[in-house]
Enzyme design. Sequence first.
Site, mmCIF file in Angstrom:
data_model
loop_
_atom_site.group_PDB
_atom_site.id
_atom_site.type_symbol
_atom_site.label_atom_id
_atom_site.label_comp_id
_atom_site.label_asym_id
_atom_site.label_seq_id
_atom_site.Cartn_x
_atom_site.Cartn_y
_atom_site.Cartn_z
ATOM 1 N N GLU A 1 -0.700 -9.258 -0.623
ATOM 2 C CA GLU A 1 -2.131 -9.504 -0.397
ATOM 3 C C GLU A 1 -2.897 -9.538 -1.722
ATOM 4 O OE1 GLU A 1 -2.007 -6.266 2.484
ATOM 5 O OE2 GLU A 1 -2.997 -7.574 3.926
ATOM 6 N N GLY B 1 0.615 -4.954 0.785
ATOM 7 C CA GLY B 1 -0.583 -5.004 -0.065
ATOM 8 C C GLY B 1 -0.326 -5.704 -1.391
ATOM 9 N N ALA C 1 0.867 -1.179 0.000
ATOM 10 C CA ALA C 1 0.000 0.000 0.000
ATOM 11 C C ALA C 1 0.904 1.229 0.000
ATOM 12 C CB ALA C 1 -0.883 -0.015 1.242
ATOM 13 N N GLU D 1 4.682 -5.366 7.325
ATOM 14 C CA GLU D 1 3.962 -4.297 8.028
ATOM 15 C C GLU D 1 4.450 -4.091 9.456
ATOM 16 O OE1 GLU D 1 2.575 -6.441 5.977
ATOM 17 O OE2 GLU D 1 1.022 -5.468 4.770
HETATM 18 N N1 COA Z 1 4.648 3.092 -0.570
HETATM 19 C C1 COA Z 1 5.057 4.272 -1.067
HETATM 20 N N2 COA Z 1 6.197 4.429 -1.755
HETATM 21 C C2 COA Z 1 6.946 3.331 -1.943
HETATM 22 C C3 COA Z 1 6.582 2.063 -1.451
HETATM 23 C C4 COA Z 1 5.375 1.970 -0.734
HETATM 24 N N3 COA Z 1 4.919 0.811 -0.247
HETATM 25 N N4 COA Z 1 7.535 1.166 -1.809
HETATM 26 C C5 COA Z 1 8.467 1.863 -2.493
HETATM 27 N N5 COA Z 1 8.106 3.154 -2.587
HETATM 28 C C6 COA Z 1 8.826 4.254 -3.256
HETATM 29 C C7 COA Z 1 10.052 4.686 -2.437
HETATM 30 O O1 COA Z 1 9.672 5.582 -1.413
HETATM 31 C C8 COA Z 1 10.880 5.341 -3.523
HETATM 32 O O2 COA Z 1 10.344 6.609 -3.800
HETATM 33 P P1 COA Z 1 11.349 7.864 -4.058
HETATM 34 O O3 COA Z 1 12.101 7.455 -5.296
HETATM 35 O O4 COA Z 1 10.411 8.998 -4.297
HETATM 36 O O5 COA Z 1 12.216 7.965 -2.856
HETATM 37 C C9 COA Z 1 10.586 4.473 -4.753
HETATM 38 O O6 COA Z 1 9.362 3.791 -4.492
HETATM 39 C C10 COA Z 1 11.647 3.426 -5.023
HETATM 40 O O7 COA Z 1 11.802 2.636 -3.840
HETATM 41 P P2 COA Z 1 13.214 2.411 -3.113
HETATM 42 O O8 COA Z 1 12.937 2.072 -1.689
HETATM 43 O O9 COA Z 1 14.133 3.543 -3.382
HETATM 44 O O10 COA Z 1 13.721 1.121 -3.936
HETATM 45 P P3 COA Z 1 14.697 -0.023 -3.434
HETATM 46 O O11 COA Z 1 15.020 -0.844 -4.624
HETATM 47 O O12 COA Z 1 15.818 0.543 -2.614
HETATM 48 O O13 COA Z 1 13.798 -0.902 -2.397
HETATM 49 C C11 COA Z 1 11.803 -2.054 -1.665
HETATM 50 C C12 COA Z 1 12.663 -1.583 -2.860
HETATM 51 C C13 COA Z 1 10.538 -2.659 -2.221
HETATM 52 C C14 COA Z 1 12.582 -3.106 -0.852
HETATM 53 C C15 COA Z 1 11.499 -0.832 -0.754
HETATM 54 O O14 COA Z 1 10.959 0.192 -1.561
HETATM 55 C C16 COA Z 1 10.506 -1.103 0.353
HETATM 56 O O15 COA Z 1 10.864 -1.687 1.371
HETATM 57 N N6 COA Z 1 9.238 -0.661 0.178
HETATM 58 C C17 COA Z 1 8.226 -0.732 1.198
HETATM 59 C C18 COA Z 1 7.744 -2.132 1.420
HETATM 60 C C19 COA Z 1 6.686 -2.145 2.513
HETATM 61 O O16 COA Z 1 6.932 -1.882 3.661
HETATM 62 N N7 COA Z 1 5.459 -2.491 2.090
HETATM 63 C C20 COA Z 1 4.352 -2.596 2.966
HETATM 64 C C21 COA Z 1 3.548 -1.371 2.942
HETATM 65 S S1 COA Z 1 2.060 -1.571 3.887
#
Ligand code: COA
Length: 261
Positions: free
Chosen positions: A118, A115, A70, A138
């Site tokens: 999910e 999400g 999400a 989460e």
């Molecule tokens: N919500 C909002 N933005 C998100 C996101 C999310 N769930 N997942 C990634 N993004 C955004 C990042 O903030 C970043 O934005 P920016 O370029 O404006 O800073 C962009 O997507 C790229 O992500 P980044 O984290 O830089 O890529 P990465 O390759 O280093 O890492 C992930 C990839 C997926 C491991 C990491 O983005 C992550 O842990 N995301 C969240 C996962 C999470 O907690 N999901 C559950 C949410 S309820």
Amino acid sequence: MNTDTSYSHIKTSIENNAFIVMIDRESKMNALNIELLKEIETAVTSVQDDPGIRGIIITGAGAKAFAAGADIAEFAGFTPEEAEKMSREGHNVMNTIENSRLPVIAAVNGYALGGGCELAMACHIRVVSPNAVFGQPEVNLGVPPGYGGTQRLAQIIGKGLAAEMLITGNNMNAERAKETGLANQIVEQEELMPACIRIIEKLAFKSPAAIGKVIKCLNDLYEPVANGMETEIREFASAFQTADFNEGTAAFLEKRKPDYQ
Ligand code: COA
């Protein structure tokens, strides 16, 4: 290929008898904002009575993410009431997919977190690329999953493995996902969409009515867990008034580790 341009966050197209829904927020790892989820719901609903369509494929744009959860930036400032609405609406979208009379395949082309995991679990079949990563992280953000993850993960891989994943927030790679049953099959990234399209092409020779009935029966097996879904919505919403939630979401947005007291 035929693309509908009326959506803002997804792209839809048709390949033979397969309807493809592609989440189109590659720069944000295909994070699922509320409007995007509603677009998926509208798209899935729009083809239910189309006799030319025998199945639906949901995938993410690019080669890194199916959906990384999400949209944290969107929900970080939500009140518990707004969180409950978000969770309830998300549940409705997942239920629409799960109850689709047309089979829905998740073509998981990278991260399927929160999400995103999910959403993949609401689909009937998961075909994944070798770089697929599943997880419900989460707890790192100070909330439980809010789109049915606590329930569907246990249904698919069993309570013990689900407990480990949900409590630790640890991810699962494609191989492990296949071993546990979370992934049905692993195919090379460039083969992912062709493989999913082939599955649906073959459904041209199976009875759509019978497939619809199979889906209905399978879903009814899990009807008693409806209380679990309600519990999840309530617990998700009440997490939004905690210090842990404020710290977890702030840490993510500030790109640092959370400091939970
Ligand atoms: N919500 C909002 N933005 C998100 C996101 C999310 N769930 N997942 C990634 N993004 C955004 C990042 O903030 C970043 O934005 P920016 O370029 O404006 O800073 C962009 O997507 C790229 O992500 P980044 O984290 O830089 O890529 P990465 O390759 O280093 O890492 C992930 C990839 C997926 C491991 C990491 O983005 C992550 O842990 N995301 C969240 C996962 C999470 O907690 N999901 C559950 C949410 S309820």
